[in-house]
Design a protein around this motif. Structure first.
Motif, PDB file in Angstrom:
ATOM      1  N   SER A   1      -2.284  -4.969  49.185  1.00  0.00           N
ATOM      2  CA  SER A   1      -1.960  -4.358  50.470  1.00  0.00           C
ATOM      3  C   SER A   1      -1.028  -5.226  51.291  1.00  0.00           C
TER       4      SER A   1
ATOM      5  N   MET B   1       5.940  -2.115  48.983  1.00  0.00           N
ATOM      6  CA  MET B   1       4.505  -2.302  49.134  1.00  0.00           C
ATOM      7  C   MET B   1       3.711  -1.607  48.026  1.00  0.00           C
TER       8      MET B   1
ATOM      9  N   ASN C   1       7.485   0.496  58.686  1.00  0.00           N
ATOM     10  CA  ASN C   1       6.728   1.372  57.786  1.00  0.00           C
ATOM     11  C   ASN C   1       6.314   2.659  58.497  1.00  0.00           C
TER      12      ASN C   1
ATOM     13  N   SER D   1       5.941   3.313  51.322  1.00  0.00           N
ATOM     14  CA  SER D   1       5.416   2.082  50.731  1.00  0.00           C
ATOM     15  C   SER D   1       6.249   1.652  49.532  1.00  0.00           C
TER      16      SER D   1
ATOM     17  N   ASP E   1       2.579   1.694  45.370  1.00  0.00           N
ATOM     18  CA  ASP E   1       1.963   3.012  45.544  1.00  0.00           C
ATOM     19  C   ASP E   1       0.724   3.068  44.657  1.00  0.00           C
TER      20      ASP E   1
END
Length: 456
Positions: free
Chosen positions: A448, A298, A80, A293, A300
């Motif tokens: 998260s 992951m 990331n 992300s 946004d």
């Protein structure tokens, strides 16, 4: 949806990494080989891919990652961070407004990249930020380019300066700046001509415009669907004009992500904006960390929050929340909630769902998210009596038959709607009353970590 294939492949790699209690160098190299293949298939520049995977491997092997308690998570964290570094920083992506007034932005790019539309989108966005823009029609070669800019300008109530097709674009740009001063406009966006390929005539003209109006920003508009070819285009324009930033269009399309992940690394020029749809409001500030992300699955959430703040009626949302707290959440509230989400998405619900973490948006299951489905839901609810909307528990077989006949739907669709309503009602209860803040914090914590709340 943009990056969908790349995101799916990377998430599959990460899932395997998370599932391992310990990681060996062999495990890491195998994972990086799969990451490399996924990036190459996404049309990312080969040198960029090689450097990226080498940096990730070196960082993971060169630290205590492999011997940590959560080696898989640590490797994902490094991926990331390196992906964010690949695309730049938020500071790089900020527009420079300069010291002079009016500020001049020059839009350049190949024909067909979406330059004219993006000029209007940018003007509309900056207008909402307090700027007073003027659009300059300097593309005198493409048929109907001036008319297109005028139509777009009318839609957003922004003046368009044009001098027809017989005057030099250099003169038009110069006169546009003078006109902006008269009108009190503090920003001029110059829509220049493009070609099907880079040529000396085009570059000489653009260089002359630059020399005449001294733009604060020279923004290269690039079609994201061209993949790695977009990098070659960016290099060509940058060598001649020293562009200050890139604007990616069609990032909502079937793009593989190569342009977004390669341009900044190869040219050193930051991506400043992205076009995410056909509507005039479908433009987003490019945030490298948020884009990373999204690509890594992951989500946004920050962009979703910004869209909500810009589009959702706070008073209506408060009333719905109060009724939910009083256990009085009814079908009118359900319909209002759906309408607000549709407004928030700008009609592109799939794009909005793509911002949810862990692929949640593609796995909601029974919730149908296309526009036609929402219209059918509206038809079914509006076919009910006020009492039925307030008390859906009174809907018996005969009432249901009347509703589906009046809305042109089926009993199955109505039953699915009622089930969705009950699910949302249950969800609303979780975020009202005692402990609601703790529950919301817990949900965001799950987000998260790329996990799906509510057992979805």
């Amino acid at each position: 949806m943009a990056f969908e294939n790349l995101s799916d492949k990377l998430q599959a790699v990460f899932k395997r990494l998370r599932g391992k209690g310990t990681l060996t160098e062999k495990d890491l190299k195998e994972a990086m080989r799969e990451v490399k293949l996924a990036l190459l298939e996404a049309d990312v520049n080969f040198k960029v891919v090689k450097d990226f995977t080498n940096r990730v491997t070196q960082r993971a092997v060169g630290t205590d990652v492999l011997s940590s308690l959560t080696p898989g998570q640590q490797v994902i964290k490094i991926v990331n961070e390196e992906m964010i570094a690949l695309m730049g920083s938020d500071d790089e992506s900020k527009l420079n407004y300069g010291d002079s007034s009016p500020t001049v932005y020059m839009m350049v790019g190949l024909q067909g990249a979406g330059k004219t539309t993006m000029s209007a989108k940018l003007a509309n966005m900056l207008k909402t930020r307090g700027k007073k823009p003027l659009l300059a029609a300097c593309d005198i070669y493409r048929p109907a380019a001036i008319k297109q800019l005028q139509i777009l300008g009318d839609q957003i109530s922004v003046p368009v300066f044009e001098m027809g097709t017989e005057t030099s674009p250099v003169v038009i740009a110069q006169k546009a700046v003078e006109r902006a001063k008269v009108l009190g406009c503090n920003l001029v966006i110059v829509d220049t001509a493009g070609r099907l390929q880079i040529d000396e005539t085009l570059m000489d003209e653009l260089a002359a415009i630059k020399e005449t109006v001294h733009p604060t920003e020279i923004l290269l508009t690039v079609d994201a669907m061209t993949g790695q070819e977009a990098v070659n285009v960016a290099k060509g324009f940058d060598e001649k004009l020293d562009v200050t930033g890139v604007v990616l269009t069609k990032l909502d399309g079937d793009t593989r992500g190569g342009a977004a992940l390669s341009i900044r690394a190869v040219t050193g020029k930051p991506i400043k904006f992205s076009g995410v749809g056909e509507k005039i409001s479908d433009i987003e500030v490019f945030h490298p960390d948020r884009m990373a992300s999204r690509i890594l699955g992951m989500g946004d959430v920050l962009t979703m929050i910004e869209k909500a703040q810009a589009n959702i009626d706070e008073e209506e949302a408060r009333k719905i929340s109060e009724r939910a707290a009083a256990k009085d959440f009814n079908l009118d509230d359900f319909l209002s909630s759906m309408q607000q989400v549709r407004k928030m998405s700008g009609g592109n619900l799939n794009s909005l769902l793509g911002m949810l973490p862990g692929g949640l948006g593609t796995r909601i299951g029974e919730v149908d998210v296309d526009e036609k489905a929402i219209k059918r839901i509206e038809a079914m609810i509006t076919s009910m009596t006020p009492e039925e909307r307030r008390k859906p528990q009174i809907l018996n077989a005969s009432r249901k038959r009347r509703i589906v006949k009046g809305s042109g739907s089926s009993i199955q669709e109505l039953n699915r709607l009622l089930k969705q309503y009950e699910q949302m009602k249950t969800m609303m209860k979780q975020f009202t009353g005692k402990g609601s803040k703790r529950k919301m914090a817990n949900m965001m914590s799950q987000f998260s970590r790329g996990k799906m709340p509510f057992g979805m």
